[in-house]
Write a protein that holds these residues in place. Sequence first.
Motif, short mmCIF file in Angstrom:
data_model
loop_
_atom_site.label_atom_id
_atom_site.label_comp_id
_atom_site.label_asym_id
_atom_site.label_seq_id
_atom_site.Cartn_x
_atom_site.Cartn_y
_atom_site.Cartn_z
N SER A 17 0.93 -1.10 0.04
CA SER A 17 0.04 -0.09 -0.09
C SER A 17 0.86 1.20 0.03
O SER A 17 0.44 2.17 -0.64
CB SER A 17 -0.88 0.00 1.25
N TYR A 18 1.76 1.01 0.78
CA TYR A 18 2.93 2.46 0.69
C TYR A 18 3.56 2.65 -0.68
O TYR A 18 3.52 3.77 -1.09
CB TYR A 18 4.02 1.94 1.84
N ARG A 19 3.71 1.63 -1.43
CA ARG A 19 4.21 2.02 -2.77
C ARG A 19 3.09 2.68 -3.54
O ARG A 19 3.57 3.74 -4.10
CB ARG A 19 4.37 0.80 -3.43
N VAL A 20 1.87 2.28 -3.51
CA VAL A 20 1.26 2.90 -4.34
C VAL A 20 0.52 4.37 -3.66
O VAL A 20 0.47 5.15 -4.62
CB VAL A 20 -0.27 2.09 -4.22
N ALA A 23 3.36 6.55 -5.13
CA ALA A 23 3.07 6.89 -6.55
C ALA A 23 2.02 7.68 -6.89
O ALA A 23 2.08 8.89 -7.48
CB ALA A 23 2.70 5.56 -7.34
N LEU A 24 0.55 7.75 -6.20
CA LEU A 24 -0.41 8.67 -6.33
C LEU A 24 0.02 10.01 -5.72
O LEU A 24 -0.17 10.97 -6.44
CB LEU A 24 -1.53 8.13 -5.51
N ASN A 25 0.76 9.99 -4.63
CA ASN A 25 1.19 11.39 -4.23
C ASN A 25 2.08 12.13 -5.20
O ASN A 25 2.16 13.41 -5.65
CB ASN A 25 1.91 11.32 -2.85
N LEU A 26 3.02 11.46 -5.68
CA LEU A 26 4.10 11.82 -6.53
C LEU A 26 3.60 12.51 -7.82
O LEU A 26 4.08 13.55 -8.33
CB LEU A 26 5.33 10.87 -7.02
N LYS A 27 2.55 11.91 -8.30
CA LYS A 27 1.79 12.29 -9.48
C LYS A 27 0.76 13.18 -9.10
O LYS A 27 -0.14 13.52 -10.24
CB LYS A 27 1.38 11.22 -10.17
N ALA A 205 4.71 11.76 2.99
CA ALA A 205 3.29 11.66 3.22
C ALA A 205 2.67 10.23 2.97
O ALA A 205 1.27 10.05 3.56
CB ALA A 205 2.47 12.47 2.32
N ALA A 206 3.12 9.48 2.54
CA ALA A 206 2.86 8.22 2.17
C ALA A 206 3.27 7.10 3.13
O ALA A 206 2.88 6.00 3.40
CB ALA A 206 3.19 7.45 0.71
N HIS A 207 4.23 7.63 4.06
CA HIS A 207 4.78 6.78 5.14
C HIS A 207 3.53 6.43 6.20
O HIS A 207 2.60 7.16 6.44
CB HIS A 207 5.95 7.73 6.08
#
Length: 215
Positions: A17-20, A23-27, A205-207
């Motif tokens: 979930s952290y990976r996804v 990615a969503l945050n970066l984009k 923020a995804a941490h």
Amino acid sequence: MASAPLTLYSYWRSTTSYRVRAALNLKRIAYQIEPVDLLAGEQRDESYAALNPGKGVPTLILADGTVLTQSMAILDFIETTWPDPPLLPHDPVERAKVLAVAHTVAIDVHPVNNLRVARHLQTSIGMDADAAKGWMQHWIHQGFQAFESLVNDATPFSFGDTPNIADLCLVAQTYNAHRWGVDLTPFPNIARIETACLAVPAIAAAHPDQQPDAQ
């Protein structure tokens, strides 16, 4: 963030979930999180299993109701649909190199290093807590040895000055490594990449500790 009514079923400590999330945050893709408490077994509830027969996280629900599962497939969808900023090189050889490193974590480490495996080791095989911890440390160490040797040792991230999918897989797995007491001293490249990733606000923020269901 751009308007994109996505729903991400996620568990705060889940590395996939952290990976996804990263990615969503970066984009800069807007999404809402629906927490799935893996410790409480919510992933096995009938309603959730109907969405994700694998009974895991993450699950991404698109605006039209389409359901996507498996983090690497979701990452591929995100990259294809929202290519900027890129998380994979356009050059096919460089792309293959990045994916090979990402798969070192996603395929070689994570499948033998997650909650369901830890529980099976203890409840079905009878491993005590110390033995289960040793199992986790062993497979993280093995995967990190490969990762360490495959990445660029002269750039902040694994293959350059910006994060890619391999970096997102790694930073999630280093979180797990810290939980299991893995010493990163033998892995200077990995330690450097982790530091670089966590300095990026979208990844920070995804941490897990920043998630609404963090305990």
